[in-house]
Scaffold this motif. Structure first.
Motif, mmCIF file in Angstrom:
data_model
loop_
_atom_site.group_PDB
_atom_site.id
_atom_site.type_symbol
_atom_site.label_atom_id
_atom_site.label_comp_id
_atom_site.label_asym_id
_atom_site.label_seq_id
_atom_site.Cartn_x
_atom_site.Cartn_y
_atom_site.Cartn_z
ATOM 1 N N ALA A 49 0.860 -1.181 0.000
ATOM 2 C CA ALA A 49 0.000 0.000 0.000
ATOM 3 C C ALA A 49 0.894 1.229 0.000
ATOM 4 C CB ALA A 49 -0.921 -0.005 1.217
ATOM 5 N N CYS A 50 0.418 2.319 -0.570
ATOM 6 C CA CYS A 50 1.272 3.503 -0.718
ATOM 7 C C CYS A 50 1.603 4.186 0.601
ATOM 8 C CB CYS A 50 0.603 4.506 -1.655
ATOM 9 S SG CYS A 50 -1.040 5.073 -1.111
ATOM 10 N N LEU A 51 0.742 4.032 1.613
ATOM 11 C CA LEU A 51 0.862 4.867 2.807
ATOM 12 C C LEU A 51 2.121 4.633 3.652
ATOM 13 C CD1 LEU A 51 -0.630 7.161 4.151
ATOM 14 C CD2 LEU A 51 -1.857 5.487 5.543
ATOM 15 N N PRO A 52 2.510 3.406 3.986
ATOM 16 C CA PRO A 52 3.659 3.244 4.895
ATOM 17 C C PRO A 52 4.942 3.904 4.407
ATOM 18 C CG PRO A 52 2.450 1.191 4.720
ATOM 19 C CD PRO A 52 1.890 2.095 3.675
ATOM 20 N N ALA A 53 5.354 3.609 3.170
ATOM 21 C CA ALA A 53 6.586 4.203 2.647
ATOM 22 C C ALA A 53 6.442 5.711 2.504
ATOM 23 C CB ALA A 53 6.944 3.576 1.304
ATOM 24 N N LEU A 54 5.264 6.158 2.101
ATOM 25 C CA LEU A 54 5.025 7.587 1.922
ATOM 26 C C LEU A 54 5.123 8.335 3.251
ATOM 27 C CD1 LEU A 54 4.212 9.672 -0.259
ATOM 28 C CD2 LEU A 54 1.842 9.302 0.426
ATOM 29 N N LEU A 55 4.546 7.782 4.298
ATOM 30 C CA LEU A 55 4.609 8.445 5.600
ATOM 31 C C LEU A 55 6.039 8.533 6.122
ATOM 32 C CD1 LEU A 55 1.484 7.030 7.488
ATOM 33 C CD2 LEU A 55 1.823 9.348 6.603
ATOM 34 N N VAL A 56 6.780 7.425 6.000
ATOM 35 C CA VAL A 56 8.169 7.438 6.467
ATOM 36 C C VAL A 56 8.974 8.496 5.722
ATOM 37 C CG1 VAL A 56 10.309 6.114 6.542
ATOM 38 C CG2 VAL A 56 8.175 5.056 7.263
ATOM 39 N N ASN A 58 7.843 11.113 3.860
ATOM 40 C CA ASN A 58 7.315 12.472 3.944
ATOM 41 C C ASN A 58 7.382 13.060 5.344
ATOM 42 O OD1 ASN A 58 6.781 12.164 1.267
ATOM 43 N ND2 ASN A 58 4.620 12.695 1.380
ATOM 44 N N ILE A 59 7.549 12.235 6.345
ATOM 45 C CA ILE A 59 7.677 12.755 7.706
ATOM 46 C C ILE A 59 9.139 12.825 8.126
ATOM 47 C CG2 ILE A 59 7.172 12.277 10.139
ATOM 48 C CD1 ILE A 59 4.506 11.095 9.261
ATOM 49 N N PHE A 60 9.863 11.733 7.937
ATOM 50 C CA PHE A 60 11.235 11.676 8.450
ATOM 51 C C PHE A 60 12.304 11.920 7.391
ATOM 52 C CE2 PHE A 60 8.743 8.893 11.308
ATOM 53 C CZ PHE A 60 8.929 9.613 12.484
ATOM 54 N N TRP A 61 11.987 11.701 6.093
ATOM 55 C CA TRP A 61 12.911 11.913 4.969
ATOM 56 C C TRP A 61 14.282 11.333 5.283
ATOM 57 C CZ3 TRP A 61 15.614 16.771 2.813
ATOM 58 C CH2 TRP A 61 15.829 16.614 1.436
ATOM 59 N N PRO A 62 14.351 10.035 5.514
ATOM 60 C CA PRO A 62 15.605 9.441 5.985
ATOM 61 C C PRO A 62 16.605 9.161 4.870
ATOM 62 C CG PRO A 62 13.955 7.736 5.749
ATOM 63 C CD PRO A 62 13.272 9.044 5.404
ATOM 64 N N SER A 63 17.877 9.146 5.260
ATOM 65 C CA SER A 63 18.942 8.552 4.450
ATOM 66 C C SER A 63 19.268 7.218 5.092
ATOM 67 C CB SER A 63 20.189 9.434 4.439
ATOM 68 O OG SER A 63 19.894 10.742 4.018
ATOM 69 N N LEU A 64 19.491 6.191 4.258
ATOM 70 C CA LEU A 64 19.777 4.859 4.780
ATOM 71 C C LEU A 64 20.911 4.228 3.995
ATOM 72 C CD1 LEU A 64 16.131 3.461 5.093
ATOM 73 C CD2 LEU A 64 17.626 4.048 6.989
ATOM 74 N N ALA A 65 21.797 3.559 4.715
ATOM 75 C CA ALA A 65 22.863 2.780 4.097
ATOM 76 C C ALA A 65 23.095 1.545 4.953
ATOM 77 C CB ALA A 65 24.146 3.592 3.975
ATOM 78 N N VAL A 66 23.661 0.512 4.340
ATOM 79 C CA VAL A 66 23.949 -0.709 5.084
ATOM 80 C C VAL A 66 25.361 -1.165 4.742
ATOM 81 C CG1 VAL A 66 22.808 -2.140 3.321
ATOM 82 C CG2 VAL A 66 23.234 -3.073 5.602
ATOM 83 N N LYS A 203 4.053 19.835 5.973
ATOM 84 C CA LYS A 203 3.325 20.913 5.298
ATOM 85 C C LYS A 203 3.616 20.911 3.802
ATOM 86 C CE LYS A 203 3.063 24.221 9.153
ATOM 87 N NZ LYS A 203 3.551 25.548 9.639
ATOM 88 N N LEU A 204 4.862 20.595 3.447
ATOM 89 C CA LEU A 204 5.271 20.611 2.048
ATOM 90 C C LEU A 204 4.790 19.384 1.284
ATOM 91 C CD1 LEU A 204 8.964 21.889 2.436
ATOM 92 C CD2 LEU A 204 6.998 23.207 1.608
ATOM 93 N N THR A 205 4.550 18.297 2.002
ATOM 94 C CA THR A 205 4.262 17.022 1.324
ATOM 95 C C THR A 205 2.868 16.484 1.614
ATOM 96 O OG1 THR A 205 5.223 15.767 3.173
ATOM 97 C CG2 THR A 205 6.710 16.398 1.390
ATOM 98 N N HIS A 206 2.036 17.245 2.309
ATOM 99 C CA HIS A 206 0.756 16.692 2.752
ATOM 100 C C HIS A 206 -0.173 16.337 1.600
ATOM 101 C CE1 HIS A 206 -0.414 20.918 2.144
ATOM 102 N NE2 HIS A 206 -1.653 20.489 2.068
ATOM 103 N N SER A 208 0.519 14.811 -1.179
ATOM 104 C CA SER A 208 0.759 13.434 -1.629
ATOM 105 C C SER A 208 0.208 12.428 -0.628
ATOM 106 C CB SER A 208 2.248 13.203 -1.855
ATOM 107 O OG SER A 208 2.988 13.433 -0.670
ATOM 108 N N ILE A 209 0.237 12.779 0.660
ATOM 109 C CA ILE A 209 -0.341 11.899 1.679
ATOM 110 C C ILE A 209 -1.856 11.814 1.503
ATOM 111 C CG2 ILE A 209 -0.689 11.556 4.154
ATOM 112 C CD1 ILE A 209 1.997 12.930 4.628
ATOM 113 N N LEU A 210 -2.488 12.955 1.265
ATOM 114 C CA LEU A 210 -3.933 12.964 1.058
ATOM 115 C C LEU A 210 -4.310 12.170 -0.188
ATOM 116 C CD1 LEU A 210 -4.793 16.692 1.905
ATOM 117 C CD2 LEU A 210 -5.318 14.670 3.273
ATOM 118 N N LYS A 211 -3.527 12.322 -1.251
ATOM 119 C CA LYS A 211 -3.805 11.582 -2.482
ATOM 120 C C LYS A 211 -3.703 10.082 -2.247
ATOM 121 C CE LYS A 211 -2.425 11.057 -7.321
ATOM 122 N NZ LYS A 211 -2.413 9.593 -7.248
ATOM 123 N N CYS A 212 -2.719 9.675 -1.461
ATOM 124 C CA CYS A 212 -2.569 8.254 -1.153
ATOM 125 C C CYS A 212 -3.786 7.745 -0.392
ATOM 126 C CB CYS A 212 -1.291 8.029 -0.347
ATOM 127 S SG CYS A 212 -1.074 6.344 0.243
#
Length: 225
Positions: A49-56, A58-66, A203-206, A208-212
């Motif tokens: 579903a679009c919401l989990p990845a979108l929320l992460v 659009n809220i936290f905007w993380p960088s990830l590496a392993v 505020k900047l990304t809401h 896309s969250i609503l569209k999801c």
């Protein structure tokens, strides 16, 4: 690697690169076991579903590496995930077992357990695509580079469509994990600043969250003719 959930741009010349794979190929596991040791940068993540990845994103905007290292025992590796959000970092380490195109969690005796992650095919020569069927199922694109080409990203977008996952979220490309503060040492004032940054990003990304949300609701409404 189930719990692991990119600025110099390195580009490859198009001459000699493999052609993009078709959908029937992209949905299949890799045939040749990839070498996993070294650092991999998370480029994009998709969820069913679009919401989990979108929320992460659009809220936290993380960088990830392993960072993956071989433990000396055949097929056994250690993965250290590094995450960065708004200038704060944290890391998490776990072991995993690789068997051809499958990646398993391990128990206390380093024996593989549970349902494995599966490594899917990609035409990107220095990328891996990991499909996880966990509580939160994901498809993740990782690369040796911090960013990839537009064509490579388009192929991944097609790939998640092939396996019926949502549009991938492209993560933050800030991969400087040396100049950030450990999130465990955050102060009260810094917590408030962190929260304000989260609010500003929402505020900047809401939209896309609503569209999801709307798209998810519409998907449950039966279509009648």
């Amino acid at each position: 690697m189930k719990t692991l959930w990119v600025a110099v741009v390195l580009s490859f010349v198009s001459v000699g690169q493999p052609a993009p794979l078709t959908c029937d190929k992209l949905a299949k596991p890799v045939e040749k076991r990839p070498e996993l040791s070294g650092r991999w940068h998370y480029i994009a993540v998709s969820t069913e579903a679009c919401l989990p990845a979108l929320l992460v994103n659009n809220i936290f905007w993380p960088s990830l590496a392993v960072d993956i290292t071989h433990k000396g025992t055949p097929n056994l590796y250690t993965a250290t995930v590094k995450a960065k959000m708004y200038g704060f970092c944290f890391s998490e380490t776990e072991d995993f077992f690789q068997e051809n195109n499958k990646v398993f969690e391990v128990n206390s005796e380093n024996a593989p357990v549970g349902e494995p992650d599966v490594l899917l095919q990609t035409s990107c020569s220095d990328c891996i695509v990991v499909k996880s069927n966990d509580t939160l199922s994901t498809v993740s694109l990782l690369s040796r580079r911090t960013t990839i080409t537009e064509e490579e990203l388009k192929e991944f977008e097609m790939q998640v469509q092939c396996v019926r996952f949502s549009k991938p979220q492209v993560l933050n490309a800030d991969q400087d994990y040396d100049n950030c503060q450990d999130i465990d040492d955050i102060t009260d004032d810094q917590s408030r600043t962190f929260l304000l940054q989260v609010i500003e990003r929402v505020k900047l990304t809401h939209q896309s969250i609503l569209k999801c949300f709307v798209d998810m609701l519409l998907s449950y409404i039966p279509v009648t003719i």
